[in-house]
Every structure is written in structure tokens, then in C-alpha cells.
Write a protein that holds these residues in place. Structure first.
Motif, PDB file in Angstrom:
ATOM      1  N   VAL A  95     -14.255  -3.064  15.126  1.00 19.18           N
ATOM      2  CA  VAL A  95     -13.435  -2.840  13.933  1.00 19.18           C
ATOM      3  C   VAL A  95     -12.575  -1.606  14.132  1.00 19.18           C
ATOM      4  CG1 VAL A  95     -13.471  -2.302  11.462  1.00 19.18           C
ATOM      5  CG2 VAL A  95     -15.077  -3.975  12.402  1.00 19.18           C
ATOM      6  N   LEU A  96     -11.300  -1.717  13.729  1.00 15.50           N
ATOM      7  CA  LEU A  96     -10.358  -0.606  13.829  1.00 15.50           C
ATOM      8  C   LEU A  96      -9.997  -0.097  12.448  1.00 15.50           C
ATOM      9  CD1 LEU A  96     -10.116  -2.050  16.610  1.00 15.50           C
ATOM     10  CD2 LEU A  96      -7.693  -1.463  16.602  1.00 15.50           C
ATOM     11  N   SER A  97      -9.956   1.227  12.299  1.00 17.66           N
ATOM     12  CA  SER A  97      -9.549   1.857  11.049  1.00 17.66           C
ATOM     13  C   SER A  97      -9.197   3.310  11.312  1.00 17.66           C
ATOM     14  CB  SER A  97     -10.677   1.795  10.009  1.00 17.66           C
ATOM     15  OG  SER A  97     -10.350   2.570   8.862  1.00 17.66           O
ATOM     16  N   PRO A  98      -8.245   3.866  10.566  1.00 15.18           N
ATOM     17  CA  PRO A  98      -7.996   5.306  10.670  1.00 15.18           C
ATOM     18  C   PRO A  98      -9.235   6.130  10.316  1.00 15.18           C
ATOM     19  CG  PRO A  98      -6.174   4.226   9.554  1.00 15.18           C
ATOM     20  CD  PRO A  98      -7.273   3.205   9.669  1.00 15.18           C
ATOM     21  N   SER A  99     -10.111   5.568   9.484  1.00 17.41           N
ATOM     22  CA  SER A  99     -11.385   6.210   9.151  1.00 17.41           C
ATOM     23  C   SER A  99     -12.463   5.691  10.092  1.00 17.41           C
ATOM     24  CB  SER A  99     -11.783   5.909   7.702  1.00 17.41           C
ATOM     25  OG  SER A  99     -13.137   6.264   7.471  1.00 17.41           O
ATOM     26  N   VAL A 100     -12.986   6.562  10.940  1.00 17.70           N
ATOM     27  CA  VAL A 100     -14.008   6.124  11.897  1.00 17.70           C
ATOM     28  C   VAL A 100     -15.292   5.770  11.162  1.00 17.70           C
ATOM     29  CG1 VAL A 100     -15.061   6.608  14.131  1.00 17.70           C
ATOM     30  CG2 VAL A 100     -12.977   7.800  13.484  1.00 17.70           C
ATOM     31  N   ALA A 101     -15.613   6.507  10.105  1.00 17.07           N
ATOM     32  CA  ALA A 101     -16.807   6.193   9.321  1.00 17.07           C
ATOM     33  C   ALA A 101     -16.703   4.792   8.722  1.00 17.07           C
ATOM     34  CB  ALA A 101     -16.998   7.230   8.218  1.00 17.07           C
ATOM     35  N   LEU A 102     -15.525   4.456   8.191  1.00 17.78           N
ATOM     36  CA  LEU A 102     -15.334   3.119   7.620  1.00 17.78           C
ATOM     37  C   LEU A 102     -15.426   2.049   8.696  1.00 17.78           C
ATOM     38  CD1 LEU A 102     -14.646   1.300   5.200  1.00 17.78           C
ATOM     39  CD2 LEU A 102     -12.229   1.664   5.737  1.00 17.78           C
ATOM     40  N   ALA A 103     -14.791   2.278   9.833  1.00 21.65           N
ATOM     41  CA  ALA A 103     -14.851   1.308  10.929  1.00 21.65           C
ATOM     42  C   ALA A 103     -16.291   1.063  11.359  1.00 21.65           C
ATOM     43  CB  ALA A 103     -14.021   1.799  12.111  1.00 21.65           C
ATOM     44  N   THR A 150     -16.268 -13.957   9.321  1.00 21.08           N
ATOM     45  CA  THR A 150     -16.494 -12.543   9.594  1.00 21.08           C
ATOM     46  C   THR A 150     -15.187 -11.761   9.608  1.00 21.08           C
ATOM     47  OG1 THR A 150     -18.507 -13.033  10.860  1.00 21.08           O
ATOM     48  CG2 THR A 150     -17.464 -10.896  11.235  1.00 21.08           C
ATOM     49  N   ILE A 151     -14.183 -12.278  10.304  1.00 15.06           N
ATOM     50  CA  ILE A 151     -12.906 -11.562  10.318  1.00 15.06           C
ATOM     51  C   ILE A 151     -12.221 -11.651   8.958  1.00 15.06           C
ATOM     52  CG2 ILE A 151     -12.583 -11.755  12.810  1.00 15.06           C
ATOM     53  CD1 ILE A 151     -10.582 -14.019  12.295  1.00 15.06           C
ATOM     54  N   GLU A 152     -12.474 -12.710   8.207  1.00 14.57           N
ATOM     55  CA  GLU A 152     -11.947 -12.811   6.838  1.00 14.57           C
ATOM     56  C   GLU A 152     -12.558 -11.723   5.960  1.00 14.57           C
ATOM     57  OE1 GLU A 152      -9.965 -14.160   3.387  1.00 14.57           O
ATOM     58  OE2 GLU A 152      -9.590 -14.519   5.532  1.00 14.57           O
ATOM     59  N   PHE A 153     -13.848 -11.491   6.117  1.00 12.75           N
ATOM     60  CA  PHE A 153     -14.533 -10.431   5.372  1.00 12.75           C
ATOM     61  C   PHE A 153     -13.918  -9.072   5.698  1.00 12.75           C
ATOM     62  CE2 PHE A 153     -17.754  -7.053   5.673  1.00 12.75           C
ATOM     63  CZ  PHE A 153     -18.193  -6.993   4.355  1.00 12.75           C
ATOM     64  N   ALA A 154     -13.717  -8.786   6.976  1.00 11.18           N
ATOM     65  CA  ALA A 154     -13.151  -7.500   7.379  1.00 11.18           C
ATOM     66  C   ALA A 154     -11.741  -7.320   6.842  1.00 11.18           C
ATOM     67  CB  ALA A 154     -13.165  -7.378   8.900  1.00 11.18           C
ATOM     68  N   SER A 155     -10.980  -8.402   6.824  1.00  6.30           N
ATOM     69  CA  SER A 155      -9.574  -8.319   6.407  1.00  6.30           C
ATOM     70  C   SER A 155      -9.427  -7.964   4.932  1.00  6.30           C
ATOM     71  CB  SER A 155      -8.861  -9.647   6.685  1.00  6.30           C
ATOM     72  OG  SER A 155      -9.270 -10.661   5.771  1.00  6.30           O
ATOM     73  N   ILE A 197     -16.890 -11.249  19.091  1.00  6.78           N
ATOM     74  CA  ILE A 197     -17.249 -12.051  20.271  1.00  6.78           C
ATOM     75  C   ILE A 197     -18.650 -12.614  20.073  1.00  6.78           C
ATOM     76  CG2 ILE A 197     -17.767 -12.006  22.738  1.00  6.78           C
ATOM     77  CD1 ILE A 197     -15.661  -9.812  23.035  1.00  6.78           C
ATOM     78  N   LYS A 198     -18.763 -13.929  20.255  1.00  6.65           N
ATOM     79  CA  LYS A 198     -20.059 -14.600  20.239  1.00  6.65           C
ATOM     80  C   LYS A 198     -20.047 -15.629  21.355  1.00  6.65           C
ATOM     81  CE  LYS A 198     -24.064 -16.229  18.823  1.00  6.65           C
ATOM     82  NZ  LYS A 198     -25.307 -15.526  19.193  1.00  6.65           N
ATOM     83  N   ASN A 199     -20.883 -15.419  22.365  1.00 11.57           N
ATOM     84  CA  ASN A 199     -20.923 -16.285  23.542  1.00 11.57           C
ATOM     85  C   ASN A 199     -19.546 -16.356  24.197  1.00 11.57           C
ATOM     86  OD1 ASN A 199     -23.655 -16.710  23.016  1.00 11.57           O
ATOM     87  ND2 ASN A 199     -23.244 -18.494  21.747  1.00 11.57           N
ATOM     88  N   GLU A 200     -18.946 -17.541  24.267  1.00 10.34           N
ATOM     89  CA  GLU A 200     -17.647 -17.687  24.927  1.00 10.34           C
ATOM     90  C   GLU A 200     -16.481 -17.647  23.957  1.00 10.34           C
ATOM     91  OE1 GLU A 200     -17.752 -21.238  27.217  1.00 10.34           O
ATOM     92  OE2 GLU A 200     -19.365 -20.561  28.534  1.00 10.34           O
ATOM     93  N   ARG A 201     -16.759 -17.445  22.673  1.00 10.54           N
ATOM     94  CA  ARG A 201     -15.700 -17.471  21.671  1.00 10.54           C
ATOM     95  C   ARG A 201     -15.315 -16.076  21.200  1.00 10.54           C
ATOM     96  NH1 ARG A 201     -16.371 -21.602  16.892  1.00 10.54           N
ATOM     97  NH2 ARG A 201     -14.258 -20.761  16.573  1.00 10.54           N
ATOM     98  N   LEU A 202     -14.038 -15.957  20.872  1.00 11.12           N
ATOM     99  CA  LEU A 202     -13.496 -14.689  20.389  1.00 11.12           C
ATOM    100  C   LEU A 202     -12.575 -14.963  19.215  1.00 11.12           C
ATOM    101  CD1 LEU A 202     -11.976 -11.839  22.553  1.00 11.12           C
ATOM    102  CD2 LEU A 202     -10.645 -12.809  20.685  1.00 11.12           C
ATOM    103  N   ALA A 203     -12.687 -14.163  18.174  1.00 10.33           N
ATOM    104  CA  ALA A 203     -11.793 -14.253  17.017  1.00 10.33           C
ATOM    105  C   ALA A 203     -11.204 -12.874  16.767  1.00 10.33           C
ATOM    106  CB  ALA A 203     -12.555 -14.739  15.784  1.00 10.33           C
TER     107      ALA A 203
END
Length: 248
Positions: A186-194, A214-219, A230-236
Motif C-alpha cells: 500500500v502506498l500513501s504519503p502517511s506511512v502509518a496509514l499505509a 481487496t484493492i476496492e477496499f483500499a481505494s 499478490i496471491k500465488n500467480e495473480r497480481l492486482a
């Protein structure tokens, strides 16, 4: 196991920086600074900075042990130390306990202090990174036994920094995770939040089918600028994330 030796640290080290390690109790940092700024005096000053960062947190936990044990958002009083409030706010935003943000919060505190002495700084704390850079950087991703581990990297532009780049895994490292992700970044200007959001996202991943939600939740979390799972061979991936081959 590799993570115990912290071999993943090779994935963020930069050839133009001097990297060194400082350990103060549970805090184990890998720090990179510009070569011309490195000195034994700087190392000693950073060690004292780490102690100054830890002291108010340790004192607060002694007064409020529930803060240490909470696995859900935990309120703190207005007069609490700044690092305690930052961790509590990050946990509240992500829906996790405040200690999920501790590594990121410490990396951010120490990194912002070092920036006053070196224009390029990388502080890594157990897979959670504070970075400030005047040049393009490539940060590799360690994802345990996934075929994608050590094969993809993030491209970080100077204008994105200062930036927090935090990683959670259900398979790598000693941190608590209720999920089975190989890596959540996860990327954020706030490292604590990330850090807190990476933990929350990691908890959501049980199978490859969970990547999209999962990425919808983060967004949906204000302050988060990007997420990679990353989970096994998949990446989102979502947001301001540019991925590239680790070796080109």
C-alpha cells in the motif's frame, strides 16, 4: 526462513546510497542516506532519534495497555503523544488496531528527521518504508514463495515522495495477519496509514478470488494513493502504482 534474516532488504537498497542498520529494542531499521551525508556521528544521532521516537509510545502503553492489545480501532485522548494519535487515526481509517501502524509510524518519524540532513532517505522497518528521493527509484517486492516474488518492482518518482510503501503478508514475516496474501503493498504519503491499510488488506485475502475486493477496499480509504496485491500467480493493482520488471 529467509525473512528472519531479512534478505528482502536487498530489494529496496540503492547503489547511490549508503545503507546501514540500527536496532533499538524491537525497532530494527535499515536506513539509506546520501554518501556524502553518512558519518558515524549521523548514525549516533539517528539512534538517539529512534529512542526519542519510542519513548512517548512506550510510556503511553504503560499507562494504557489496551492500546497495545487492541485488534480493532482504539480511541485515545487528545493529549496523547503525536505518534500515538497518528497510529490510532491510521487504525481507525483502516478498521484495525493501532499497533498495525507502529512500524510505519516509527519509519515515518525517523525518516522525516533524517530528511533534514540528507535529501535522499530510505528508512525500512520490517517491510514498511519511508522514502524521500530526488531521483527515480525502483523498489522490489518480496512475496514469499509466489512466482512473482523478486520479479516485479515499483517505480517511484521524486514527485511522489515523501511516500510510505508498506507491505503485509500472511505467509512472510512475524507480523499478525489473518489472511493468506503473498504480499499486499500500500502506498500513501502517511506511512502509518499505509501500514495499517496494508494489514487490513492482508486480512481480506484468503484466495485469488479476493484480490479485486481487496484493492476496492483500499481505494475507498482517503489518503491511500495505490495498492498492489499478490496471491500465488495473480497480481492486482490500483492507483498511482507503476510496476516494472525487477531486472531489466
Amino acid at each position: 526462513m529467509d525473512y528472519l534474516e531479512r534478505t528482502y532488504r536487498e530489494q529496496h537498497r540503492q547503489e547511490d546510497l549508503v545503507h546501514f542498520q540500527i536496532t533499538v529494542q524491537e525497532t530494527d531499521l535499515d536506513i539509506g542516506v546520501r554518501r556524502e551525508r553518512f558519518s558515524p556521528e549521523l548514525v549516533g544521532w539517528i539512534e538517539e532519534t529512534i529512542r526519542a521516537c519510542r519513548k512517548p509510545l512506550e510510556e503511553y502503553i504503560r499507562q494504557d495497555p489496551g492500546f497495545l492489545k487492541a485488534l480493532v480501532p482504539y480511541g485515545v485522548p487528545e493529549h496523547a503523544p503525536l505518534i500515538v494519535k497518528a497510529m490510532a487515526e491510521a487504525g481507525q481509517s483502516a478498521g484495525v488496531g493501532p499497533m498495525a501502524a507502529v512500524a510505519g509510524a516509527v519509519a515515518e518519524w525517523v525518516g522525516k528527521a533524517i530528511v533534514k540532513r540528507s535529501r535522499d532517505v530510505i528508512v525500512e522497518n520490517g517491510g514498511d518504508i519511508f522514502i524521500r528521493s530526488t531521483r527515480l527509484r525502483k523498489v522490489g517486492i518480496f512475496a514469499g514463495n509466489s512466482p512473482l516474488s523478486n520479479r516485479v518492482a515499483l517505480e517511484i518518482r521524486p514527485e511522489q515522495t515523501p511516500l510510505g510503501i508498506c507491505t503485509s503478508s500472511g505467509k512472510v514475516g512475524p507480523s499478525l495477519s489473518f489472511g493468506k496474501a503473498d504480499a499486499v503493498v500500500v502506498l500513501s504519503p502517511s506511512v502509518a496509514l499505509a501500514d495499517a491499510v496494508a494489514t487490513a488488506c492482508g486480512n481480506l485475502v484468503q484466495s485469488e478470488e479476493d484480490l479485486e475486493r481487496t484493492i476496492e477496499f483500499a481505494s475507498q480509504i482517503p489518503g491511500v494513493s495505490g495498492c498492489l496485491v499478490i496471491k500465488n500467480e495473480r497480481l492486482a493493482v490500483w492507483g498511482s502504482v507503476k510496476i516494472m520488471p525487477m531486472k531489466v
